[in-house]
Scaffold this active site. Sequence first.
Site, PDB file in Angstrom:
ATOM      1  N   SER A  94      27.933  10.009  32.964  1.00 20.64           N
ATOM      2  CA  SER A  94      27.415   9.893  31.609  1.00 20.64           C
ATOM      3  C   SER A  94      26.833   8.504  31.355  1.00 20.64           C
ATOM      4  CB  SER A  94      28.517  10.226  30.601  1.00 20.64           C
ATOM      5  OG  SER A  94      28.006  10.290  29.290  1.00 20.64           O
ATOM      6  N   ASP A 237      22.742  11.048  31.353  1.00 20.40           N
ATOM      7  CA  ASP A 237      22.738  12.467  31.738  1.00 20.40           C
ATOM      8  C   ASP A 237      22.215  13.390  30.655  1.00 20.40           C
ATOM      9  OD1 ASP A 237      25.117  11.972  30.199  1.00 20.40           O
ATOM     10  OD2 ASP A 237      25.956  13.848  30.930  1.00 20.40           O
ATOM     11  N   ASP A 239      23.415  14.241  27.476  1.00 19.08           N
ATOM     12  CA  ASP A 239      24.192  14.934  26.454  1.00 19.08           C
ATOM     13  C   ASP A 239      24.278  14.106  25.172  1.00 19.08           C
ATOM     14  OD1 ASP A 239      25.970  13.000  27.354  1.00 19.08           O
ATOM     15  OD2 ASP A 239      27.642  14.381  27.673  1.00 19.08           O
TER      16      ASP A 239
END
Length: 466
Positions: A94, A237, A239
């Site tokens: 992340s 990433d 999100d």
Amino acid sequence: MKIFGTAGVRLRFPNELDPILLYRVGLVLGNLGLSGTSHIVYDSRITSHLVMYGLALGMLSSGIDVYEVGLAPTPIAGFAASRRKSLGISVTASHNPPEYNGFKLYTPDGFESTRDLEEKIELLLDKSFRPVSWQEVGGFSRDSLVVEEYVTELLERFAPSRTAWRPIVIIDCANGATFDVSPRIARMMGARPITMNCNPDGHFPARLPEPRKDVLEQYSGIASVVNASIILAHDGDGDRLAVLDTQSGYIKLDRLLAYYANLALEDKPGHVIASIDTGLALDEVVERHGVRLERYPLGKTHERVKQLGPGNVAVACEPWKLILPSWGHWVDGILQVAIILKNMVETGKPLSKLLEEENIPDYPWDRRSYILDPEEIRDRLYEELVEELKGLLGEPARIIDIDGFRYEYPDGSWLLVRKSGTEPKLRIYSEAKTNERLREIVSSVEAKIFELAKRLGGKIIEKTLG
């Protein structure tokens, strides 16, 4: 063996995460009986191929068919799991620094793994699973079509009904996995995207992958130079999404969440689930709709959606992150791009104006993180700070301890102290209705943290904001 943190696995390579561990995890995943197939996406980190193949070897050895989707955003792992009834895996750490890597796991219903499932995986890591016979090993192939299916479905769901404006927008992909998808979505929705940091690079040379306020404000001048109305910035990433508006600067994360919740509740009533670190704007907007807001541990709001049933939930969220159950069960930063641009294109108005017209509150706030040296004193400092805060800022009206400790005060201000579940950091979040009260909270708590660190024989070696 403990490997899962707040949201998936994020560990440093190779001291905490190595190919042997990944192979063992893959064997466990293959023996869970959740699906006979798995779909893997990965971000741009230097070690992502190694992590993918390590997990894949374990799953292949257990008889699971593995499909490599390729370099693609984390939300597509949830999408692939849901649409293919497969295990979805995103190889990513992340927003963590480049020396970290790990993965997020999605079950065939599109939900990210729950704590119960993660605990089961950790327990099974100590069990010896034997590979299947050579005739039963899984197959390995590619399924890049799932990315195109995601783009098509998202556009079908959120395409503007009319075009009142074709805004110039900057898409900042943090040298990560959204390098292709987010700019395409923006262009196909009628905006005019200018890409920034959209060359995948696992060293993250342009900026840290965490889209914090202090990281992104350096770019605020760029938007005016190219006449862009907004900067949409992802993490590594995809999100997460942060937003800088040319009029108002960095848009507070809670205001964005309140805006999404307002749109969702206008479309359909339902529960609103939010993480423990969200604030007053979200409370007030949800209250207008006569709906109950429920707070839940950070990184686990999807668990509550699953418990209540997706059809009963209007929205679930945490700073930077959004789950819209009417679209899917996973956290999706690209979805946020679609929602924002849909409304800008249809109305012909910048986001700052839309927030103003929807009366989304904007209260003073502060988010900061501390790294201590030595790292070992963090837990002791945290415990002592929790005790000090019972009286440091006045008597709390309420203390919530579901994820760290949140102190809520009679004047509406609040403070959250928690240990990061993915990095060796102590995190402090605060909000107040006046700048004076916020300054009092921040200065008092920071002074106490430095005092405790010194008393414990350590020091603060890094402080980050936003």
